[in-house]
Design a protein around this motif. Structure first.
Motif, PDB file in Angstrom:
ATOM      1  N   CYS A 286      21.895  33.243  28.652  1.00 51.93           N
ATOM      2  CA  CYS A 286      22.264  33.108  27.345  1.00 51.93           C
ATOM      3  C   CYS A 286      23.491  32.212  26.688  1.00 51.93           C
ATOM      4  O   CYS A 286      24.136  31.617  27.678  1.00 51.93           O
ATOM      5  CB  CYS A 286      22.664  34.701  26.839  1.00 51.93           C
ATOM      6  SG  CYS A 286      24.306  35.164  26.937  1.00 51.93           S
ATOM      7  N   GLU A 288      26.169  32.573  25.888  1.00 48.56           N
ATOM      8  CA  GLU A 288      27.733  32.963  26.235  1.00 48.56           C
ATOM      9  C   GLU A 288      28.084  32.777  27.878  1.00 48.56           C
ATOM     10  O   GLU A 288      28.857  33.228  28.339  1.00 48.56           O
ATOM     11  CB  GLU A 288      28.026  34.478  25.999  1.00 48.56           C
ATOM     12  CG  GLU A 288      27.968  34.951  24.482  1.00 48.56           C
ATOM     13  CD  GLU A 288      28.863  34.291  23.751  1.00 48.56           C
ATOM     14  OE1 GLU A 288      30.178  34.442  24.118  1.00 48.56           O
ATOM     15  OE2 GLU A 288      28.553  33.749  22.725  1.00 48.56           O
ATOM     16  N   HIS A 292      20.963  37.698  31.361  1.00 47.37           N
ATOM     17  CA  HIS A 292      20.613  39.081  30.797  1.00 47.37           C
ATOM     18  C   HIS A 292      19.345  39.596  31.564  1.00 47.37           C
ATOM     19  O   HIS A 292      18.296  38.944  31.869  1.00 47.37           O
ATOM     20  CB  HIS A 292      20.062  38.756  29.242  1.00 47.37           C
ATOM     21  CG  HIS A 292      21.298  38.905  28.393  1.00 47.37           C
ATOM     22  ND1 HIS A 292      22.287  39.990  28.019  1.00 47.37           N
ATOM     23  CD2 HIS A 292      22.271  37.736  27.868  1.00 47.37           C
ATOM     24  CE1 HIS A 292      23.219  39.659  27.441  1.00 47.37           C
ATOM     25  NE2 HIS A 292      23.190  38.263  27.318  1.00 47.37           N
ATOM     26  N   CYS A 347      26.933  42.088  25.208  1.00 55.89           N
ATOM     27  CA  CYS A 347      27.237  40.615  25.322  1.00 55.89           C
ATOM     28  C   CYS A 347      27.434  40.274  23.879  1.00 55.89           C
ATOM     29  O   CYS A 347      26.665  40.636  22.933  1.00 55.89           O
ATOM     30  CB  CYS A 347      26.139  39.766  25.721  1.00 55.89           C
ATOM     31  SG  CYS A 347      26.415  38.173  26.273  1.00 55.89           S
ATOM     32  N   CYS A 349      26.560  37.591  22.419  1.00 59.02           N
ATOM     33  CA  CYS A 349      25.305  36.940  21.842  1.00 59.02           C
ATOM     34  C   CYS A 349      24.391  37.701  21.093  1.00 59.02           C
ATOM     35  O   CYS A 349      23.585  37.384  20.635  1.00 59.02           O
ATOM     36  CB  CYS A 349      24.445  36.287  22.995  1.00 59.02           C
ATOM     37  SG  CYS A 349      23.550  37.527  24.032  1.00 59.02           S
TER      38      CYS A 349
HETATM   39 ZN   LIG Z   1      24.612  37.241  26.137  1.00 62.51          ZN
END
Ligand SMILES: [Zn+2]
Length: 462
Positions: A286, A288, A292, A347, A349
């Motif tokens: 992702c 960040e 995932h 997260c 995101c």
């Molecule tokens: Zn993320």
């Protein structure tokens, strides 16, 4: 060989339906994802108990009709390979039949027994593995790629460039044996002859890869992060001139800075994936910088050396994988060998999927100097592939000792059996790069792991 068109159509439909279902479950959030995983896990455990003599025996001491994942013993690659015929739930899948299929490299990506795809792995743990995937697993891996395409990772994808370049897709990978990436790529290419897909050998010198990509002009490029970094350098220097709409990477770790640089140079998003021969799609990156977990299809348990759960935020000794997509060779609490750190909470995101970081998948690009002083970069996966292919060794290290020197470390057993072949293969590879003057020393010591969990860095630069 083109696949049966009816079968291809069914495969496409199945993957599309699975992608839609996956996106729907994920839109409902963490509870729905966990419920989907739990239901699939229950089904897999019941199926494995009934149809795999290996698991039936291993779990015979566990009483009761219902087994929970946490009650089941951990399994490892060597145990499963030793019990190959009893492990598989399709009773026609035998080690002898698989070995004879794998002997022919023309079979890469073709159907084994007309219904499965097979790939092999060496793995830096030094244990070769053979993994058989059924139709449901293959459709799931395809569906997870489709789900990614619909996700935020591809928000910046320039679809007009995809069209302009006729959707051409390039894979740069180790293609000399039945490895997961090339086998699944050829399977996809055989099943979808209307797509323009081409693979390129990572063992070629970088200038040759650059020439081939300049001529092919792909819209998508998929490779190892170290290869994409090298290609970004070539593009920045003006030797490579392509306009990809999106990039994929996998097979190695990808640092934040490497990702930023690759995306900056090519001006398009890079999607990083964490997969293995045991499960092609485990997690995806992702914005960040986290991975995932495809937690509706994969269960990952970070654990310590006694297989007790490791708390979020702590680096695990290893990780246990349960692949919920593949029933022909069930992997249930399988010791994958990677050290991971799970994120506490969700997260930033916005993904509802649990996030992890993976340590210790970082081999180096080795840069040697040609006679005229020109730097010649060598990709780690290419170096390891030429030695593995020629000498059938799997636990070894290549260490750069000078701008014109490499050392090779083999196990004691391999040094006796395969040293001459391994050195000759490395020599031939260097010669193909006009590095005739680079010395190779066979070191006396065994390969030395640097990470917890015993994973070996196979290629170490100066
Ligand atoms: Zn993320």
């Amino acid at each position: 060989m083109p696949a049966d068109p009816l079968r291809s159509a069914v495969d496409q439909w199945r993957a599309a339906a699975l992608a839609a279902q996956t996106l729907w479950v994920r839109s409902l959030g963490g509870t729905a994802i966990a419920a989907a995983a739990h239901a699939r896990c229950d089904t897999l455990i019941r199926f494995a108990r009934a149809r795999s003599p290996f698991y039936g025996d291993a779990w015979t001491h566990l009483h009761g009709g219902h087994l929970e994942l946490a009650d089941l013993p951990v399994v490892g690659k060597r145990t499963l390979m030793d019990a190959f015929d009893d492990w598989c739930t399709d009773r026609e899948v035998t080690r002898a039949a698989v070995d004879s299929f794998l002997e022919h490299r023309a079979h890469i990506g073709e159907r084994f027994l007309g219904r499965h795809v097979v790939w092999t792995s060496s793995g830096s743990t030094g244990e070769p593995g053979i993994f058989v995937q059924d139709d449901a697993a293959l459709a799931t891996y395809d569906a997870l790629v489709t789900a990614q395409l619909a996700g935020p990772g591809f928000a910046g994808c320039k679809w007009q460039d995809v069209v302009a370049q006729h959707g051409r897709a390039a894979l740069i990978t180790a293609d000399t044996d039945h490895f997961a990436s090339i086998a699944s790529w050829r399977r996809k290419a055989n099943g979808t002859p209307w797509l323009d897909m081409k693979s390129f050998a990572v063992t070629q010198p970088v200038p040759d890869i650059v020439r081939a990509l300049n001529s092919y002009q792909p819209a998508f490029v998929s490779s190892y992060p170290t290869v994409l970094s090298l290609l970004a350098e070539e593009q920045a220097a003006g030797r490579l001139a392509i306009r990809p709409a999106a990039l994929w990477s996998g097979g190695e770790g990808l640092s934040h800075s490497a990702r930023r640089e690759i995306e900056r140079v090519f001006g398009c998003p890079l999607q990083n994936e964490y997969g293995a021969s045991e499960c092609l799609a485990i997690a995806h990156g992702c914005r960040e910088g986290w991975l995932h977990v495809d937690a509706d299809w994969v269960i990952l348990e970070p654990v310590d050396s006694d297989y007790r759960p490791t708390p979020p935020g702590t680096l695990s000794h290893t990780v246990l994988l349960t692949n919920l997509a593949n029933a022909v060779q069930p992997l249930i609490r399988y010791d994958l060998g990677d050290s991971v750190r799970a994120m506490a909470g969700l997260c930033a995101c916005g993904s509802p999927l649990p996030a992890v970081q993976v340590e210790g998948r970082n081999d180096d690009v080795v840069v040697l100097l040609a006679r005229d002083g020109t730097p010649m970069p060598l990709v780690p996966l290419a170096l390891t592939t030429v030695i593995e292919d020629a000498a059938d060794v799997h636990r070894f290290q290549i260490v750069q000792t000078a701008s014109d020197g490499l050392a090779l470390r083999l196990t004691d057993a391999d040094r006796v059996r395969a040293a001459a072949t391994a050195v000759a293969a490395l020599r031939a590879y260097l010669d193909r790069h006009a590095l005739h003057h680079v010395g190779i020393v066979l070191e006396a010591g065994e390969p030395r792991p640097e990470h917890r969990g015993g994973k070996l860095r196979q290629v170490v630069a100066m």
